[in-house]
Motif scaffolding. Structure first.
Motif, PDB file in Angstrom:
ATOM      1  N   ARG A 109      25.762  -7.414 -21.358  1.00 25.36           N
ATOM      2  CA  ARG A 109      24.981  -6.213 -21.685  1.00 25.36           C
ATOM      3  C   ARG A 109      25.717  -5.332 -22.692  1.00 25.36           C
ATOM      4  O   ARG A 109      25.072  -4.631 -23.494  1.00 25.36           O
ATOM      5  CB  ARG A 109      24.677  -5.431 -20.413  1.00 25.36           C
ATOM      6  CG  ARG A 109      23.757  -6.176 -19.450  1.00 25.36           C
ATOM      7  CD  ARG A 109      23.384  -5.323 -18.254  1.00 25.36           C
ATOM      8  NE  ARG A 109      22.457  -6.017 -17.386  1.00 25.36           N
ATOM      9  CZ  ARG A 109      21.131  -6.031 -17.542  1.00 25.36           C
ATOM     10  NH1 ARG A 109      20.599  -5.341 -18.552  1.00 25.36           N
ATOM     11  NH2 ARG A 109      20.354  -6.701 -16.710  1.00 25.36           N
ATOM     12  N   LEU A 110      27.031  -5.355 -22.635  1.00 22.93           N
ATOM     13  CA  LEU A 110      27.806  -4.621 -23.639  1.00 22.93           C
ATOM     14  C   LEU A 110      27.874  -5.391 -24.949  1.00 22.93           C
ATOM     15  O   LEU A 110      27.864  -4.797 -26.028  1.00 22.93           O
ATOM     16  CB  LEU A 110      29.226  -4.362 -23.114  1.00 22.93           C
ATOM     17  CG  LEU A 110      29.325  -3.504 -21.837  1.00 22.93           C
ATOM     18  CD1 LEU A 110      30.776  -3.403 -21.397  1.00 22.93           C
ATOM     19  CD2 LEU A 110      28.753  -2.116 -22.079  1.00 22.93           C
ATOM     20  N   LEU A 111      27.933  -6.713 -24.854  1.00 23.34           N
ATOM     21  CA  LEU A 111      28.060  -7.525 -26.058  1.00 23.34           C
ATOM     22  C   LEU A 111      26.837  -7.383 -26.964  1.00 23.34           C
ATOM     23  O   LEU A 111      26.968  -7.298 -28.189  1.00 23.34           O
ATOM     24  CB  LEU A 111      28.257  -8.995 -25.670  1.00 23.34           C
ATOM     25  CG  LEU A 111      28.407  -9.992 -26.823  1.00 23.34           C
ATOM     26  CD1 LEU A 111      29.664  -9.691 -27.625  1.00 23.34           C
ATOM     27  CD2 LEU A 111      28.453 -11.420 -26.286  1.00 23.34           C
ATOM     28  N   VAL A 112      25.648  -7.356 -26.374  1.00 26.23           N
ATOM     29  CA  VAL A 112      24.432  -7.273 -27.194  1.00 26.23           C
ATOM     30  C   VAL A 112      24.272  -5.889 -27.822  1.00 26.23           C
ATOM     31  O   VAL A 112      23.417  -5.710 -28.701  1.00 26.23           O
ATOM     32  CB  VAL A 112      23.187  -7.622 -26.353  1.00 26.23           C
ATOM     33  CG1 VAL A 112      23.229  -9.056 -25.889  1.00 26.23           C
ATOM     34  CG2 VAL A 112      23.037  -6.667 -25.168  1.00 26.23           C
ATOM     35  N   GLN A 113      25.082  -4.913 -27.378  1.00 28.50           N
ATOM     36  CA  GLN A 113      25.035  -3.600 -28.001  1.00 28.50           C
ATOM     37  C   GLN A 113      25.917  -3.513 -29.242  1.00 28.50           C
ATOM     38  O   GLN A 113      25.860  -2.535 -29.992  1.00 28.50           O
ATOM     39  CB  GLN A 113      25.492  -2.528 -26.997  1.00 28.50           C
ATOM     40  CG  GLN A 113      24.607  -2.414 -25.765  1.00 28.50           C
ATOM     41  CD  GLN A 113      23.175  -2.046 -26.116  1.00 28.50           C
ATOM     42  OE1 GLN A 113      22.949  -1.208 -27.003  1.00 28.50           O
ATOM     43  NE2 GLN A 113      22.217  -2.663 -25.433  1.00 28.50           N
ATOM     44  N   LEU A 114      26.736  -4.529 -29.454  1.00 21.59           N
ATOM     45  CA  LEU A 114      27.565  -4.547 -30.651  1.00 21.59           C
ATOM     46  C   LEU A 114      26.688  -4.755 -31.883  1.00 21.59           C
ATOM     47  O   LEU A 114      25.564  -5.259 -31.777  1.00 21.59           O
ATOM     48  CB  LEU A 114      28.606  -5.669 -30.548  1.00 21.59           C
ATOM     49  CG  LEU A 114      29.677  -5.506 -29.468  1.00 21.59           C
ATOM     50  CD1 LEU A 114      30.558  -6.749 -29.414  1.00 21.59           C
ATOM     51  CD2 LEU A 114      30.524  -4.273 -29.705  1.00 21.59           C
ATOM     52  N   PRO A 115      27.174  -4.385 -33.053  1.00 16.22           N
ATOM     53  CA  PRO A 115      26.351  -4.483 -34.267  1.00 16.22           C
ATOM     54  C   PRO A 115      26.215  -5.921 -34.774  1.00 16.22           C
ATOM     55  O   PRO A 115      26.672  -6.274 -35.866  1.00 16.22           O
ATOM     56  CB  PRO A 115      27.106  -3.603 -35.275  1.00 16.22           C
ATOM     57  CG  PRO A 115      28.508  -3.625 -34.814  1.00 16.22           C
ATOM     58  CD  PRO A 115      28.462  -3.695 -33.322  1.00 16.22           C
ATOM     59  N   TYR A 116      25.602  -6.774 -33.940  1.00 14.42           N
ATOM     60  CA  TYR A 116      25.349  -8.157 -34.324  1.00 14.42           C
ATOM     61  C   TYR A 116      23.947  -8.557 -33.866  1.00 14.42           C
ATOM     62  O   TYR A 116      23.479  -8.109 -32.806  1.00 14.42           O
ATOM     63  CB  TYR A 116      26.362  -9.123 -33.684  1.00 14.42           C
ATOM     64  CG  TYR A 116      27.790  -8.902 -34.089  1.00 14.42           C
ATOM     65  CD1 TYR A 116      28.261  -9.351 -35.312  1.00 14.42           C
ATOM     66  CD2 TYR A 116      28.671  -8.240 -33.233  1.00 14.42           C
ATOM     67  CE1 TYR A 116      29.580  -9.146 -35.680  1.00 14.42           C
ATOM     68  CE2 TYR A 116      29.987  -8.033 -33.590  1.00 14.42           C
ATOM     69  CZ  TYR A 116      30.435  -8.488 -34.815  1.00 14.42           C
ATOM     70  OH  TYR A 116      31.742  -8.279 -35.173  1.00 14.42           O
ATOM     71  N   ARG A 117      23.305  -9.390 -34.646  1.00 18.50           N
ATOM     72  CA  ARG A 117      22.049  -9.983 -34.206  1.00 18.50           C
ATOM     73  C   ARG A 117      22.325 -10.988 -33.085  1.00 18.50           C
ATOM     74  O   ARG A 117      23.416 -11.549 -32.973  1.00 18.50           O
ATOM     75  CB  ARG A 117      21.351 -10.693 -35.355  1.00 18.50           C
ATOM     76  CG  ARG A 117      20.808  -9.774 -36.450  1.00 18.50           C
ATOM     77  CD  ARG A 117      19.907 -10.591 -37.384  1.00 18.50           C
ATOM     78  NE  ARG A 117      19.335  -9.768 -38.431  1.00 18.50           N
ATOM     79  CZ  ARG A 117      19.806  -9.651 -39.648  1.00 18.50           C
ATOM     80  NH1 ARG A 117      20.915 -10.316 -39.975  1.00 18.50           N
ATOM     81  NH2 ARG A 117      19.206  -8.884 -40.542  1.00 18.50           N
ATOM     82  N   SER A 118      21.289 -11.261 -32.289  1.00 14.69           N
ATOM     83  CA  SER A 118      21.437 -12.274 -31.235  1.00 14.69           C
ATOM     84  C   SER A 118      21.735 -13.638 -31.836  1.00 14.69           C
ATOM     85  O   SER A 118      22.535 -14.413 -31.288  1.00 14.69           O
ATOM     86  CB  SER A 118      20.166 -12.330 -30.386  1.00 14.69           C
ATOM     87  OG  SER A 118      19.958 -11.113 -29.710  1.00 14.69           O
ATOM     88  N   SER A 119      21.099 -13.948 -32.962  1.00 19.56           N
ATOM     89  CA  SER A 119      21.353 -15.235 -33.603  1.00 19.56           C
ATOM     90  C   SER A 119      22.792 -15.344 -34.082  1.00 19.56           C
ATOM     91  O   SER A 119      23.405 -16.420 -34.004  1.00 19.56           O
ATOM     92  CB  SER A 119      20.390 -15.425 -34.779  1.00 19.56           C
ATOM     93  OG  SER A 119      20.533 -14.361 -35.727  1.00 19.56           O
ATOM     94  N   THR A 120      23.363 -14.229 -34.550  1.00 23.83           N
ATOM     95  CA  THR A 120      24.758 -14.238 -34.980  1.00 23.83           C
ATOM     96  C   THR A 120      25.692 -14.477 -33.801  1.00 23.83           C
ATOM     97  O   THR A 120      26.675 -15.233 -33.909  1.00 23.83           O
ATOM     98  CB  THR A 120      25.116 -12.919 -35.675  1.00 23.83           C
ATOM     99  OG1 THR A 120      24.220 -12.691 -36.764  1.00 23.83           O
ATOM    100  CG2 THR A 120      26.539 -12.938 -36.204  1.00 23.83           C
ATOM    101  N   LEU A 121      25.385 -13.856 -32.676  1.00 23.64           N
ATOM    102  CA  LEU A 121      26.197 -14.068 -31.476  1.00 23.64           C
ATOM    103  C   LEU A 121      26.163 -15.525 -31.044  1.00 23.64           C
ATOM    104  O   LEU A 121      27.198 -16.106 -30.692  1.00 23.64           O
ATOM    105  CB  LEU A 121      25.702 -13.166 -30.342  1.00 23.64           C
ATOM    106  CG  LEU A 121      25.837 -11.653 -30.556  1.00 23.64           C
ATOM    107  CD1 LEU A 121      25.186 -10.896 -29.408  1.00 23.64           C
ATOM    108  CD2 LEU A 121      27.310 -11.262 -30.680  1.00 23.64           C
ATOM    109  N   ILE A 122      24.983 -16.140 -31.082  1.00 22.77           N
ATOM    110  CA  ILE A 122      24.852 -17.542 -30.666  1.00 22.77           C
ATOM    111  C   ILE A 122      25.584 -18.461 -31.640  1.00 22.77           C
ATOM    112  O   ILE A 122      26.256 -19.415 -31.228  1.00 22.77           O
ATOM    113  CB  ILE A 122      23.372 -17.922 -30.538  1.00 22.77           C
ATOM    114  CG1 ILE A 122      22.731 -17.189 -29.353  1.00 22.77           C
ATOM    115  CG2 ILE A 122      23.215 -19.422 -30.375  1.00 22.77           C
ATOM    116  CD1 ILE A 122      23.336 -17.546 -28.006  1.00 22.77           C
ATOM    117  N   LEU A 123      25.477 -18.180 -32.930  1.00 24.04           N
ATOM    118  CA  LEU A 123      26.180 -19.008 -33.907  1.00 24.04           C
ATOM    119  C   LEU A 123      27.693 -18.910 -33.739  1.00 24.04           C
ATOM    120  O   LEU A 123      28.409 -19.904 -33.902  1.00 24.04           O
ATOM    121  CB  LEU A 123      25.772 -18.599 -35.324  1.00 24.04           C
ATOM    122  CG  LEU A 123      24.357 -19.008 -35.769  1.00 24.04           C
ATOM    123  CD1 LEU A 123      24.070 -18.481 -37.167  1.00 24.04           C
ATOM    124  CD2 LEU A 123      24.198 -20.522 -35.741  1.00 24.04           C
ATOM    125  N   ALA A 124      28.171 -17.725 -33.417  1.00 23.36           N
ATOM    126  CA  ALA A 124      29.607 -17.570 -33.175  1.00 23.36           C
ATOM    127  C   ALA A 124      30.037 -18.358 -31.947  1.00 23.36           C
ATOM    128  O   ALA A 124      31.096 -19.003 -31.938  1.00 23.36           O
ATOM    129  CB  ALA A 124      29.949 -16.090 -33.008  1.00 23.36           C
TER     130      ALA A 124
END
Length: 459
Positions: free
Chosen positions: A110-125
């Motif tokens: 829940r904290l991670l998705v508040q960071l300035p990243y798209r969900s797709s960027t998080l998944i790619l990382a």
């Protein structure tokens, strides 16, 4: 306050995110435990493969014909990588789930998705971290190749790189399945069950539908075991690469849809529909692409070069009607020795399996069972042979062309090597595990000043 999407995507640097994901997966026990388990598994498979290859080489020392049948790809590489395939199928989902499961259980997501990243960027990382984990897990297998080369064994660059590429795709596919399972499940245990149900279920699917035609054959092609067979045979298939890449992209897109915990499930289901349709479309297109390249040194998947050049000039449609059942061993021989090679060599080939729906009684009563009918242009001929030595002259007669003169110097010499890898077992059960244990201990020591440490990140 949550930043607007364009601002978040423009301002967010990727380096800290990638560092965080890599630290997260390296600090977990799953990666290092799998590495320690893979070492003896790969070592034993490699030693057994070299021992059997050495016995066959001893018999082939005085016979050039037997020596020509000895290929390191079949004798050493495929068995060694086969053990790695089993380990990736059964153990790698636990490693891949680590990149997301721990965050979801602890509430850090829940904290991670508040960071300035798209969900797709998080998944790619996270997918990049999965690829890095697979690279580390493949160290025992790569060391087996190095030992084989130091023993004097032959490694054809095209065959070896093609096989490695196939396993990279397979590892990413298993990682994408595990990542998607982690997004839809509430715990890591449930995610592991879902991922293993898919990977092990694909084995059952491939076994039960083997030899069937029609829709069953299409479903069987979706089995994960089918993803590696062409690479193990020395083929680089464009359709297979597109299909596996499309599946990885589709699973990653679905994972990005299901990642945000605050989005209602109904909304996620609606957003998943385009991803599923696009993935199915990519898989459907992949089955229609038949282009492939034979990268084997012995050209086992191709006719002689002179025949290949002549067959490529035959532009009229070639229709082959096979009066055999799919489970008939003669059909397997015909497919491997003739049909698959013709499909790659000629520009317009159609294959009709006429005996796919016949039972044993009707086959015995049908005198035409076992015949293969070749129709090229207005000419037609029938044969029962599954050997290219008889089929190719038949095709040249139908086409009205002269057979090419056989080329000399294209014979595969084979690479016999009488050797044993028993001493290498000390590396796989002693030296390499000690190095891995040392690297594991070092990874548990966080640097003095770092944004991302391993403290409290053990699973």
């Amino acid at each position: 306050m949550r930043l607007p999407e364009p601002y978040r995507a423009r301002e967010a640097p990727l380096a800290p995110l990638l560092a965080k994901e890599l630290a997260e997966i390296v600090c977990g026990r799953a990666l290092w435990t799998m590495l320690l388990l893979v070492c003896p598994l790969i070592g034993y498979s490699f030693a057994q493969a070299v021992s059997l290859y050495g016995e066959a080489s001893a018999s082939a020392r005085q016979s050039p014909v037997l020596a020509a049948s000895l290929s390191p790809l079949d004798g050493v590489l495929v068995p060694t990588f086969g053990a790695f395939y089993v380990a990736v199928t059964l153990l790698f989902p636990f490693v891949a789930i680590r990149v997301l499961g721990k965050e979801k259980e602890s509430g850090a997501l829940r904290l991670l998705v508040q960071l300035p990243y798209r969900s797709s960027t998080l998944i790619l990382a996270k997918l990049g971290a999965v690829l890095a984990a697979w690279t580390l897990v493949s160290i025992p297998t790569v060391s087996a190749l190095a030992i084989w080369a130091m023993m004097g064994g032959h490694l054809a660059a095209s065959e070896t790189v093609n096989l490695l590429f196939g396993h990279v795709l397979y590892g990413l596919l298993v990682g994408a399945i595990a990542l998607f399972a982690a997004t839809i499940a509430d715990s890591s245990a449930t995610s592991a069950i879902i991922a293993l149900a898919v990977t092990i279920g694909s084995w059952v699917l491939d076994f039960t539908l083997a030899g069937h035609s029609g829709l069953a054959a299409f479903v069987a092609q979706l089995s994960l075991t089918q993803a590696l067979r062409p690479f193990e045979q020395g083929l680089l298939s464009a359709g297979l690469v597109l299909g596996v890449t499309g599946a990885i992209a589709g699973l990653s897109a679905l994972a990005s849809v299901w990642l945000p915990p605050s989005v209602p499930t109904q909304t996620k289901c609606i957003r998943s529909v385009p991803c599923v349709l696009a993935t199915l479309l990519a898989l459907g297109l992949a089955t229609q692409i038949r282009q492939s390249v034979d990268v084997t040194e012995d050209r086992r998947n191709s006719f002689p070069a002179a025949d290949e050049r002549l067959l490529a000039t035959l532009r009229l449609p070639l229709i082959i009607k096979v009066n055999l059942a799919p489970e008939d061993p003669r059909y397997a021989d015909l497919q491997r020795n003739v049909l698959a090679k013709l499909d790659r060599a000629m520009p317009n080939v159609s294959i009709i399996l006429a005996g796919s729906h016949r039972d044993a009684a009707s086959q015995a009563a049908d005198d035409a069972y076992g015949e293969i009918e070749y129709s090229y242009g207005a000419r037609l001929d029938v044969s029962r042979s599954t050997s290219p030595r008889e089929v190719l002259p038949l095709l040249y007669t139908l086409a009205g062309v002269q057979p090419p003169a056989p080329a000399r110097g294209d014979e595969y010499p084979g690479y016999p090597l009488v050797a044993t890898a028993d001493a290498a077992l000390f590396w796989f059960v002693g030296g390499l595990p000690l190095l891995i244990a040392g690297a594991w201990w070092w990874s548990r020591r966080p640097p003095a000043k770092s944004l991302f440490t391993c403290k409290g990140a053990q699973s």
